[in-house]
Structure formats: C-alpha cells, structure tokens
Design a protein around this motif. Structure first.
Motif, PDB file in Angstrom:
ATOM      1  N   ALA A 209       0.839  -1.194   0.000  1.00 17.05           N
ATOM      2  CA  ALA A 209       0.000   0.000   0.000  1.00 17.05           C
ATOM      3  C   ALA A 209       0.876   1.246   0.000  1.00 17.05           C
ATOM      4  O   ALA A 209       1.938   1.266   0.608  1.00 17.05           O
ATOM      5  CB  ALA A 209      -0.908  -0.009   1.223  1.00 17.05           C
ATOM      6  N   LEU A 210       0.420   2.260  -0.686  1.00 14.80           N
ATOM      7  CA  LEU A 210       1.134   3.546  -0.725  1.00 14.80           C
ATOM      8  C   LEU A 210       0.270   4.615  -0.070  1.00 14.80           C
ATOM      9  O   LEU A 210      -0.952   4.540  -0.153  1.00 14.80           O
ATOM     10  CB  LEU A 210       1.434   3.935  -2.166  1.00 14.80           C
ATOM     11  N   PRO A 211       0.844   5.630   0.566  1.00 17.11           N
ATOM     12  CA  PRO A 211       2.287   5.792   0.755  1.00 17.11           C
ATOM     13  C   PRO A 211       2.844   4.807   1.783  1.00 17.11           C
ATOM     14  O   PRO A 211       2.086   4.216   2.549  1.00 17.11           O
ATOM     15  CB  PRO A 211       2.399   7.224   1.276  1.00 17.11           C
ATOM     16  N   ILE A 212       4.162   4.631   1.761  1.00 15.11           N
ATOM     17  CA  ILE A 212       4.839   3.802   2.752  1.00 15.11           C
ATOM     18  C   ILE A 212       4.512   4.357   4.143  1.00 15.11           C
ATOM     19  O   ILE A 212       4.569   5.558   4.364  1.00 15.11           O
ATOM     20  CB  ILE A 212       6.352   3.797   2.462  1.00 15.11           C
ATOM     21  N   ALA A 213       4.130   3.460   5.061  1.00 12.53           N
ATOM     22  CA  ALA A 213       3.714   3.899   6.400  1.00 12.53           C
ATOM     23  C   ALA A 213       4.882   4.493   7.173  1.00 12.53           C
ATOM     24  O   ALA A 213       6.047   4.214   6.892  1.00 12.53           O
ATOM     25  CB  ALA A 213       3.131   2.713   7.166  1.00 12.53           C
ATOM     26  N   LEU A 217       7.539  -1.030   8.582  1.00 12.37           N
ATOM     27  CA  LEU A 217       7.144  -2.435   8.710  1.00 12.37           C
ATOM     28  C   LEU A 217       5.638  -2.619   8.550  1.00 12.37           C
ATOM     29  O   LEU A 217       5.172  -3.729   8.316  1.00 12.37           O
ATOM     30  CB  LEU A 217       7.580  -2.991  10.073  1.00 12.37           C
ATOM     31  N   LEU A 218       4.889  -1.547   8.703  1.00 11.71           N
ATOM     32  CA  LEU A 218       3.426  -1.648   8.688  1.00 11.71           C
ATOM     33  C   LEU A 218       2.809  -1.167   7.373  1.00 11.71           C
ATOM     34  O   LEU A 218       1.650  -0.802   7.319  1.00 11.71           O
ATOM     35  CB  LEU A 218       2.847  -0.851   9.866  1.00 11.71           C
ATOM     36  N   SER A 219       3.598  -1.197   6.294  1.00 18.69           N
ATOM     37  CA  SER A 219       3.128  -0.679   5.005  1.00 18.69           C
ATOM     38  C   SER A 219       2.297  -1.681   4.220  1.00 18.69           C
ATOM     39  O   SER A 219       2.124  -1.523   3.017  1.00 18.69           O
ATOM     40  CB  SER A 219       4.311  -0.258   4.156  1.00 18.69           C
ATOM     41  N   ARG A 220       1.828  -2.721   4.880  1.00 17.09           N
ATOM     42  CA  ARG A 220       1.119  -3.756   4.145  1.00 17.09           C
ATOM     43  C   ARG A 220      -0.376  -3.474   4.087  1.00 17.09           C
ATOM     44  O   ARG A 220      -0.914  -2.781   4.938  1.00 17.09           O
ATOM     45  CB  ARG A 220       1.353  -5.099   4.823  1.00 17.09           C
ATOM     46  N   GLY A 221      -1.006  -4.047   3.122  1.00 16.29           N
ATOM     47  CA  GLY A 221      -2.442  -3.860   3.007  1.00 16.29           C
ATOM     48  C   GLY A 221      -3.129  -5.142   2.584  1.00 16.29           C
ATOM     49  O   GLY A 221      -2.500  -6.092   2.115  1.00 16.29           O
TER      50      GLY A 221
END
Lengths: 281, 281
Positions: A209-213, A217-221
């Motif tokens: 997922a964007l933007p990078i969190a 480490l929590l940038s997943r969707g």
C-alpha cells in the motif's frame, strides 16, 4: 474440499488475538489452516498449543520465525543457533514443516553487507541438518530491499535460492511473499526456478500500500488495496507447481484496529476474487 | 587537478538555492562540476544558464531529469516524448552528455508492472536516436524498489542494463546511485558489466539513513550518516573503469534546512574520507 481449502490465516494478521482466539476465529470462518508466531505459542505453552490446534482440526502452514543469523562473534553465533534450534523443535511439535527465517540485518554500526550475507550462508549450513532431523525445512524469506539494512539481508528470491542451493530442498526452501517480491524484474524466472528445485515452502499474499507507512514495517495492506497484481503472481506460483497453503500475513495498524472476524471475512472475499481464480494452472 | 577534481554538487542537495546561488556556492568551494535540475534551469532561462555555467568554468555532470515514460495511450506517449526531447535539447545546450531518466511508476489504478516496463523499453527506442543526434546519452536510473510502483519501474542495475542492451552505449547508459542500489546482491557483477559495456553515465553518492523518512523520497543522508559501505561500492566503480564525475545528490529535509555552504563543506569532507581513497584503482 471447499474453495477455502488452501487459505491460511497467519495470526499476525489478527495481531490482537491470542492464539486461542485466532484458532477459534479461523474455525468459525471455515479456514483449514493457520500460520503461527512463536510469541503467541509461547504465551499458550508449546504442548498446549499443539493440542489446541489438533483438537481444532487446523493445519499449521508455517511457524514464524527463526533467523537473525547475521551476528558476528562466538556469543552472537551461539545465541542465534540456540534460538533457531528452539524454533525448529517448536515447528516440529506444532506439526508444520516450515520454519520461516527472517535472517537479520547489519549488526549495529556494521556496513559490511557481503560479510553479513556470508554469515547467513554459514548459519544455514549449521542449522540445515538439525532441521532435517526434525522434519522441518528452513524457509528463507527474502524481504523487500527497504528492510535490507535493519531486518533481512536476503533481498531477492534469486538470492534466497542461491543460498538454498548447497542444501537439499528437504532442508532449505524459500518463502514467496508478494509484498516483498512483487517489484522484482526477475520474479517470474525465479518463481519458476523455485518450483523446478522444489523449494517453495510458503506462498504468502498481502498488498503493498502507498504511501509507505511511517513505521515502514506496517506498510502492508489487504489484497486489492495496493499496487500488486495478484493474478500475475499467483499464476506464476501455480505454473511452478505449488500446491500448498496460501497464507495471508498483513502487518497494518488499520487492520489490527479492525475486529478479527471482520478482517477474516474481508480476507476470504479478496482471496476468492483476486487469488483463487489463478491458483490452479 | 586538485583532489576535488571529480566531485560534483547535484543542486538538489542545496535545494533552496537558485541555480545562480548554487553555481556561486560550487565555485566558492572549489568544485569543478554541478549536476542540474530542469526546474532551476527553467527559472534562470536555458541560454542564460548555459552562459552562467560557462562563465563560472563549471562542468555539468548531468541534467535531471527526463523520464516518466510509462503512460499508455497516444496522448500520454506523445506528452512523454515531447518532454524528453525537450530535456535532451536542454542537456545538449548546457553541455552535458547525460540526461538522467527516472522512468515513472504504474499509471494510476494500473497494476501491470510488466506492461509498464515494456512501454519504457518502447519509449527508450523512440528517444535514443534523437538523443544521439544531440550528443546526449539517455542515462537510465534504477530506483530503490520501494519506489517501484509510484516513481520508477526500473528497480535494479541489471534491469537497466537489459533495457539499454538493444542500443549502443553512446545512446543509452545507466546511473549508479548508491542509495538506490546498495542492497542489491547482484551489484558487483552488474557494475562490472556496466563498465565492460561502457554504460556508466553517472556515479551518484548518498547514504541510506534509517528509519525511512515519513516522506520516503527524503530518506537520504550525507555519506557516513547511514548504512552504505562507500569503500566497497566505490572500489567496484573504479574497477569498472569509470573515470567521470562523482555527484552528490541528497534529498533530505535536515540537509535542506542547513545553510548551503555548510552542506558543501560537509560533503567535501565526507567525500575525502569515504569515497576519494577508493576512487582510483
């Protein structure tokens, strides 16, 4: 087998749940398998966890995680080997043949990436026979290159396969996690290679997922909420002959703040729409 | 030639300065070269910029940037070609032979990475002859894979070289930016390949600082402030036969908030300590 026969809930996706709650949630949703984390197993107790899973009739698709193999020096190496041997024993007790290894980043203050990668190769050689004795494969997980320095110096599937190459596939295999590898221009050829070499221990799906969190480490969707083409990746996996479980492992503050049953319902719906149609060749 | 004879200030590093201020700053510090950005050149005017640089006695090591070649559809393609032809003419006028291409990410809502990469190959073929006519090379810049979806679908040096391969090195070359490529397990072999194929148009140095910044584009740091081993990378570049300029290009809120002369002084000091000793084979 119903159409969820290969779908596994990695319990990091429902992070606030205890192991017992996650097992109950998976059973309620009709899922056949879960991917486990060692901290949640330790809370419940190893033998108790194994019994719980057996009684629930759930497969364990993988155990996360061993690894952190990049330490230099005798004490650091010993600590790493002890911890990974413990993980192997736990995996065996829980009835999974895949212990996922996140191999670690650069030691504090160290910039020698080539040296760290050599130590990973050495530790894999140390651990592989012990794993095999316990009926467990070391499943090397390449992590997205943005985590190279601080989390895992294995950055591509090709590199993971090169590290696995000296060992039989019954000892050392790889994890293909869409989040970590979708960007790789050599992905198709290396998934095909992993299949030919019989080294795909786990296929994990989650979106980028964007933007990078802010906490990277929590940038997943959830599948469908980001940029990944699950049809393309899943067709590669199917063509490579993989017939194992498909784990959904998502680290995301938003998802962790959503009730677990709702997360599982969404996950099942997205799996049916985006992954399942492409999973059989 | 003094020991700064190959050091170039990319003016993005002193972002708050106009072109004129950056030129003055580079001259004050005894630097022989600058890397330019088109927006700062446009502010000053193209002919005026070229005159300014000539009078200052500065080389232009590169012009940033063209690219954004992934659009589909006739209008998108036409816009991309027009803009890149303009960049090529500007580079030629400014006296640099390298126009840096950041090739663009996925079009909005599109997840077909392979398709986007094919369009990049097509646009390069469209542009290469025009570049050559103007004495300019298209310098393909692989960007860190964390920018794959939204900024540049060229993610590795090997991929950039594959895209360059159909064209002579006088038309299509590559940029090696430490920030973007340091993590790559195939880096050494691909820098050597780039050297053999005479395709290294630019060597850019900046560090990878952790944690990743909230705006991921600004995660760069001054050499020595992050995790990159500049000795190792610079030795690879030297061994590959590269004798061109070393550009320092850093996007960082902290550095942009520091007075430009102070940034250049730190950059010179770090260059002397970390890069220069490894730059001659």
């Amino acid at each position: 087998m119903n159409d969820l026969g290969r779908l596994s809930l990695n319990i990091a996706t429902t992070k606030r749940w205890t192991l017992r709650e996650a097992v109950d949630g998976a059973v309620r949703a009709g899922l056949p398998a879960v991917g486990l984390w060692r901290d949640r197993v330790a809370e419940e107790g190893l033998a108790e966890s194994a019994a719980l899973l057996r009684e629930a009739g759930l497969r364990v698709s993988s155990l996360c995680r061993g690894g952190f193999l990049t330490a230099a020096g005798e004490a650091g190496v010993r600590t790493a080997l002890e911890d990974n041997c413990a993980a192997i024993v736990e995996a065996s007790t829980l009835g999974t043949d895949a212990v996922v290894l996140v191999v670690g980043g650069l030691p504090e203050g160290d910039r020698d990436l080539a040296g760290a990668r050599e130590r990973v190769a050495e530790r894999i050689a140390d651990l592989a026979p012990f794993a095999r004795e316990h009926g467990v494969r070391l499943a090397l997980e390449p992590l997205h290159p943005m985590y190279c320095a601080d989390r895992a110096v294995i950055s591509t599937l090709g590199q993971a396969l090169d590290l696995a190459a000296p060992h039989p596939p019954a000892e050392v295999a790889v994890v293909v996690d869409t989040f970590h590898v979708f960007w790789d221009p050599a992905l198709a050829e290396n998934i095909a290679r992993a299949g030919r070499e019989d080294r795909i221990a786990s296929y994990q799906v989650c979106d980028f997922a964007l933007p990078i969190a802010q906490d990277a480490l929590l940038s997943r969707g959830m599948m469908g909420d980001g940029v990944i083409d699950f049809a393309a990746t899943t067709r590669m996996i199917a063509a490579a002959g993989y017939t194992g479980d498909v784990e959904v492992e998502i680290f995301s503050a938003d998802i962790w703040n959503t009730p677990g049953d709702q997360v599982i319902a969404t996950m099942i719906s997205r799996y049916r729409d985006l992954v399942l149609p492409h999973l059989t060749g």
